[in-house]
Scaffold this active site. Structure first.
Site, PDB file in Angstrom:
ATOM      1  N   HIS A   1     -64.156  13.086   2.730  1.00  0.00           N
ATOM      2  CA  HIS A   1     -63.658  12.228   1.638  1.00  0.00           C
ATOM      3  C   HIS A   1     -64.725  12.138   0.547  1.00  0.00           C
ATOM      4  O   HIS A   1     -64.416  12.190  -0.652  1.00  0.00           O
ATOM      5  CB  HIS A   1     -63.377  10.815   2.153  1.00  0.00           C
ATOM      6  CG  HIS A   1     -62.103  10.674   2.925  1.00  0.00           C
ATOM      7  ND1 HIS A   1     -60.888  11.103   2.453  1.00  0.00           N
ATOM      8  CD2 HIS A   1     -61.850  10.114   4.143  1.00  0.00           C
ATOM      9  CE1 HIS A   1     -59.935  10.824   3.346  1.00  0.00           C
ATOM     10  NE2 HIS A   1     -60.499  10.234   4.373  1.00  0.00           N
TER      11      HIS A   1
ATOM     12  N   GLU B   1     -65.522  11.310   7.127  1.00  0.00           N
ATOM     13  CA  GLU B   1     -65.834  10.483   5.953  1.00  0.00           C
ATOM     14  C   GLU B   1     -66.605  11.288   4.905  1.00  0.00           C
ATOM     15  O   GLU B   1     -66.419  11.092   3.705  1.00  0.00           O
ATOM     16  CB  GLU B   1     -66.615   9.227   6.360  1.00  0.00           C
ATOM     17  CG  GLU B   1     -65.859   8.279   7.296  1.00  0.00           C
ATOM     18  CD  GLU B   1     -64.449   7.948   6.835  1.00  0.00           C
ATOM     19  OE1 GLU B   1     -64.187   7.927   5.612  1.00  0.00           O
ATOM     20  OE2 GLU B   1     -63.584   7.724   7.715  1.00  0.00           O
TER      21      GLU B   1
HETATM   22 ZN    ZN Z   1     -59.590   9.543   6.198  1.00  0.00          ZN
END
Ligand code: ZN
Length: 676
Positions: A469, A466
């Site tokens: 991202h 995460e």
């Molecule tokens: Zn992902």
């Protein structure tokens, strides 16, 4: 409406300051969103009417309008997910249809489309930046894919299909949920044999929720996996497996929630949409905004990978069968594989998650993650006290040479009324006048008492994923929102930065920065690391083939004329005959619960997971060659990939970083399939 007035007093409309979370209430949501939609519609009508559109008078104006709406809606979606209550859910659901109708309307606005076309054809276009040109190209593409250029009757049909498809997706998902919840089975003490205490606790909790005493087996994923992985009772596993794989089909126990007709109608309507837009089939249409250049290319990619994985999968299966025989199972069935695998894994790798966890206190892992990002990308990450929505949430700024360039909120632990799973979402996007802010949400086991939370290695990987991202969103240097950060990035390339960051979770030098035994204070010892690495690719052949089976099936049903429910089954059988080493029983109705493609955004796009893995593995292999903490390599990744966002095609960015087109070799090596 006087825009200024509501901004002065409304905490959902943040100007230059951070959101005042403690002042945001669900009562604000509906009136604010309605006001914004009305305001934006009026402005857009005026913008679409102009004679000589320029960058400033068209895309820049729309960005301004969309930014205010997006920021408010991001806060609403976020708070609905992390502080859910009946009032929040109600407010959110009341706005959902209004928001989607608004965006459909923009997509089919012919005047707006013509204005964009006029701008693209004007002499000004060549003077615009790469990001601006890409924004205009994307907008024209998306207008066309929304049916804007069709004759009026066809345009109407297209919009009707769109509406029907969204209803069908919802029905598919509802049926699956209802079918999942409709089944449960009370368990005797004998049937609980083999289940660890924590898993028994879960089944007891599920019984309580149903007003029952004792334990029940259900078809919710954690409960299903608990039984399939640990229950010694083979007949029980068979019964639960059968109920699970026939959910929402004509074979399910009550037959009430059959998705067969919905699946056929969905395929037929998607095919019609593709035909209306001039494509042969839906797979072609789905690939238009993606990185992969054609259906054939994807098909070849999947088949090649399947060929490479198959020998490894056959070996995995042979090993599993041999081991099953030592447990007295001489005819290995699908309801035995998880159970036997778990026992084999224990025996082979002796890897106890509980022992491992003691080395991963959450604050240490988070600190290690930041150190790694700081080393690679030359940034500083610092916590700062601000208004947040829950006690465990921390706000961090990312700075470079003393200047803040981005920030994020980290909400790491599970809590009552917080949606499960882990995700990165947008709080605000980068613009010429605005820095990017991200929400990073996870659901790790919370700290107990005054001891820090201890993470499993899987949870550590999730955090890195995460955060990857998040870095894509936050380290963008593109000032045009529509193609900055993850905006405008092709669907099959968007997992590149996230899967890429996961690789550091398997590196000795990186683990030294994030592990510290909760009692002894020592870093992860070599022997445990070796066990962890040895178990990394356990049954990788079987797992890869399973993903490829789903991807090939998805691509196959979407690249031909519409199929009936029987035709869908026949296609799945054909794919299984080709790639599966252990075809499931004839009653298996996996397709009836394949929500990714029937109720989510993955139609003719399930291959994206593997596609992006090729990119992320290959990108990481440059670090393996040049050093996993090589600052120059880190900055090259930052400059060529993270900073550029969606402003250039994904392939061009990859080539700029790697110096060549992607190769599958690193993925095969990282998954232990290279010798296959
Ligand atoms: Zn992902």
């Amino acid at each position: 409406m006087n825009n200024l007035d509501i901004r002065m007093t409304n905490p959902l409309l943040t100007q230059q300051q951070l959101p005042a979370f403690s002042q945001i209430t669900p009562e604000l949501v509906v009136p604010t969103i309605e006001q914004l939609l009305t305001h934006n519609r009026e402005k857009i009508a005026a913008i679409a009417d102009q004679q000589q559109p320029t960058w400033q008078s068209l895309p820049a104006q729309l960005e301004e309008l969309d930014d205010t709406l997006s920021k408010a809606w991001s806060l609403v979606s976020h708070l609905n997910a992390v502080t859910n209550s009946p009032a929040w859910r109600d407010a959110y659901n009341q706005c959902l249809a209004k928001i989607s109708a608004y965006y459909t309307e923009i997509g089919q606005n012919s005047k707006l489309y013509q204005s964009y076309q006029q701008l693209a054809d004007s002499a000004d276009f060549e003077q615009l930046s790469t990001a601006q040109q890409q924004t205009i190209k994307n907008a024209l593409r998306d207008f066309k894919l929304s049916g804007v250029a069709l004759a009026d009757d066809r345009k109407q049909r297209f919009a009707d299909i769109e509406e029907r498809l969204s209803a069908l997706s919802a029905k598919f998902a509802d049926n699956l949920l209802d079918a999942t919840q409709a089944w449960h089975k009370p368990l005797t003490d004998a049937e609980l044999q083999g289940l660890p205490e924590a898993h028994q606790g879960l089944l007891a909790q599920l019984a309580q929720q149903r007003g029952l005493t004792g334990h029940v087996a259900t078809l919710d994923i954690p409960a299903y996996l608990a039984v399939m992985t640990y229950a010694n009772d083979r007949a029980l596993r068979q019964e639960v497996y059968t109920a699970y794989v026939t959910r929402a089909s004509e074979l399910s126990a009550d037959g009430k929630f059959d998705n067969s007709a919905f699946m056929a109608e969905i395929l037929s309507l998607r095919y019609e949409q593709a035909q209306l837009l001039g494509y042969d089939n839906y797979a072609q249409l789905s690939l238009v905004p993606k990185m992969a250049s054609s259906v054939d290319v994807v098909m070849q990619f999947l088949q090649e990978l399947a060929q490479r994985a198959k020998p490894a999968a056959q070996q995995d299966l042979a090993e599993l069968r041999e081991f099953a025989a030592t447990l007295g199972i001489n005819d290995l069935q699908p309801w035995d594989t998880s159970y036997v695998s778990e026992k084999l894994k224990q025996q082979k790798h002796n890897l106890s998650q509980e022992v491992l966890r003691a080395y991963f206190p959450a604050p240490m892992v988070i600190d290690g993650l930041f150190k790694i990002a700081e080393r690679l990308y030359g940034v500083d990450i610092r916590a700062q006290q601000v208004d947040v929505w829950a006690e465990d949430v921390t706000y961090y700024t990312i700075s470079e040479q003393g200047k803040t360039i981005a920030s994020f909120y980290l909400d790491p632990y599970a809590r009552a009324n917080k949606r499960g799973g882990a995700w990165m979402s947008n709080c605000q996007s980068r613009r010429a006048t605005q820095l990017p802010i991200a929400f990073l949400t996870c659901n790790f086991n919370p700290p107990v008492g005054d001891k820090p939370a201890l993470l499993t290695h899987d949870e550590v990987i999730t955090l890195f994923h995460e955060f990857g991202h998040g870095l894509h969103h936050m380290l963008t240097e593109v000032d045009v929102t529509a193609v900055g950060g993850i905006h405008g990035v092709a669907w099959d390339a968007v997992e590149l930065p996230s899967q890429f960051m996961e690789h550091w979770c398997w590196e000795e030098q990186a683990l030294a920065l994030m592990t510290q035994h909760i009692e002894t204070g020592e870093a992860l010892p070599k022997a445990l690391l070796d066990n962890l690495l040895a178990a990394k690719n356990f049954q990788s052949g079987l797992q890869t083939l399973r993903q490829l089976e789903f991807a090939l099936f998805d691509l196959s049903i979407h690249s031909q004329a519409p199929l009936t429910a029987q035709g869908i089954q026949d296609t799945l059988n054909a794919v299984r005959n080709e790639v599966s080493v252990m075809p499931p029983p004839a009653f298996n109705r996996f397709q009836h619960s394949f929500s990714h493609i029937f109720a989510g955004g993955y139609a003719a796009g399930y291959y994206s997971y593997k596609w992006a893995e090729v990119l992320s593995s290959d990108a990481f292999s440059r670090f393996e060659q040049e050093g996993i903490f090589n600052r120059e390599t880190g900055l090259s990744f930052r400059q060529n990939v993270l900073a550029k966002g969606g402003s250039q095609p994904a392939l061009a960015l990859f080539v700029a970083f790697r110096g060549r087109e992607p190769s599958i070799d690193a993925l095969l090596r990282h998954s232990g399939l290279e010798k296959a």
